[in-house]
Design an enzyme around this catalytic site. Structure first.
Site, short mmCIF file in Angstrom:
data_model
loop_
_atom_site.label_atom_id
_atom_site.label_comp_id
_atom_site.label_asym_id
_atom_site.label_seq_id
_atom_site.Cartn_x
_atom_site.Cartn_y
_atom_site.Cartn_z
N ASP A 52 118.15 7.74 53.00
CA ASP A 52 118.51 8.81 53.93
C ASP A 52 119.69 9.56 53.33
O ASP A 52 120.84 9.21 53.54
CB ASP A 52 118.87 8.21 55.29
CG ASP A 52 118.94 9.26 56.38
OD1 ASP A 52 118.81 10.46 56.06
OD2 ASP A 52 119.11 8.89 57.55
N GLY A 53 119.36 10.59 52.55
CA GLY A 53 120.41 11.37 51.89
C GLY A 53 120.47 12.80 52.36
O GLY A 53 121.43 13.52 52.09
N LYS A 54 119.40 13.27 53.05
CA LYS A 54 119.31 14.64 53.56
C LYS A 54 119.71 15.65 52.49
O LYS A 54 120.48 16.58 52.76
CB LYS A 54 120.14 14.79 54.83
CG LYS A 54 119.66 13.88 55.97
CD LYS A 54 120.49 14.07 57.22
CE LYS A 54 119.95 13.21 58.37
NZ LYS A 54 120.13 11.75 58.13
N ARG A 55 119.17 15.49 51.31
CA ARG A 55 119.52 16.37 50.20
C ARG A 55 118.98 17.78 50.43
O ARG A 55 117.94 17.98 51.05
CB ARG A 55 119.00 15.80 48.88
CG ARG A 55 119.67 14.48 48.48
CD ARG A 55 121.20 14.64 48.39
NE ARG A 55 121.84 13.48 47.81
CZ ARG A 55 122.68 12.67 48.45
NH1 ARG A 55 122.96 12.90 49.71
NH2 ARG A 55 123.24 11.65 47.85
N THR A 102 115.01 11.53 52.41
CA THR A 102 115.07 12.56 53.44
C THR A 102 115.62 13.85 52.84
O THR A 102 116.53 13.83 52.01
CB THR A 102 115.94 12.13 54.64
OG1 THR A 102 117.26 11.82 54.20
CG2 THR A 102 115.33 10.93 55.35
#
Length: 311
Positions: free
Chosen positions: A104-107, A141
């Site tokens: 879950d890094g929301k890059r 993510t």
């Protein structure tokens, strides 16, 4: 396709849930922290060691009943390179136990910068004619509000390395509607538009269960929107945060699933990690067993009305 592996694990365990590994030091029993500090001091290295040992115990207790884990990168990055090393070790350990790993890094970026993010988390990095996996997660993510320029590089890496992504569509936080619920000129909300784009992007990564490798993050705190999106996004697999500590319950997540009991994987982080704190009189060394009990309770609650295909 990457999500086929995840779906097979869900069917095998009869459990459409993922354990979020977002560890704060406050969540970790004192004996683990004390042992880590004795080795490395109260330093980023000591904190990182405590995070990994805590995660290792959770993974050992959950790997046969929970198909996936979802480490949130920020909880590791806050301790510098030592924390990032704990993230890499956590991913490798979970994969060694057969678990599907969603980072879950929301890059969020475009072009070669987004390609670099994708290669770091999902692909291979080239180094003077050699290549290596930096993190080796199965999925990442992604914040796609920069449009296709921020997704195409990830798609390319996913195709080359059999990986997947989950794109933020209707997130579980209270203020998500400030932007995501706005209605565009064509009459569709922004979240619905983003969901439609997931369907289009996913055409390049279709799997054998009818779902693509481009999933959507849709929060359990918005069950009506979950149901709406499930009906119109037949090829998009959902990652569903917001269960438990954020207020979502079993009834709230049911609209995310298709008629076969597939189509979604529901996340719980604090509920599982901190289960040991809720059992009065529990020896803190039993924290992993408490996490297992909570994971089983969550599984049974969610699957009470779901039917799964045979493994």
């Amino acid at each position: 396709m990457s999500f086929d592996r995840m779906i097979k694990a869900i069917i095998r365990t009869k459990n459409p849930t993922v354990a979020g590994l977002d560890p704060k030091l406050d969540y970790i029993p004192s004996y683990i922290k004390e042992e880590a500090y004795a080795k490395y001091g109260k330093t980023p290295e000591g904190a990182a060691e405590a995070l990994f040992v805590f995660n290792q115990g959770l993974i050992d207790a959950l790997c046969d009943i929970v198909p996936a884990v979802k480490p949130q990168a920020a909880y590791y990055e806050m301790y510098g390179w030592q924390g990032v090393r704990a993230l890499e070790r956590t991913i490798a350990y979970a994969k060694s136990k057969g678990m599907f790993v969603i980072t879950d890094g929301k890059r969020n970026d475009i072009g070669t910068t987004m390609e670099a993010y994708a290669k770091a988390h999902l692909g291979a990095t080239e180094l003077e004619g050699e290549s290596f996996e930096a993190f080796g997660s199965d999925a990442l993510t992604v914040n796609a509000y920069l449009g296709t320029d921020g997704v195409k590089p990830v798609l390319d890496v996913c195709k080359a390395n059999d990986k997947g992504m989950f794109i933020l569509v209707k997130t579980s936080n209270k203020s998500s509607g400030e932007l995501q619920d706005r209605v565009l000129d064509d009459g569709l909300t922004i979240y619905r538009t983003m969901g439609n784009m997931c369907e289009t992007w996913g055409e390049e990564l279709m799997g054998s269960y009818g779902y693509s490798g481009v999933g959507a993050v849709v929060g359990a705190t918005y069950p009506a929107q979950l149901g709406e999106l499930r009906k119109v996004l037949p090829h998009t697999f959902f990652l569903v945060p917001g269960y438990g500590a954020q207020g979502g319950g079993a009834a709230d997540v049911l609209p995310a699933f298709d008629e076969n009991g597939l189509g979604a994987i529901v996340n719980s982080s604090r509920g599982i990690m901190c289960a040991w704190k809720k059992e009065e009189g529990l020896d803190p060394k039993e924290y992993a067993q408490a996490a297992r009990r909570e994971a089983i309770r969550m599984r049974d609650e969610i699957t009470a009305t779901l039917r799964f295909p045979e493994a």
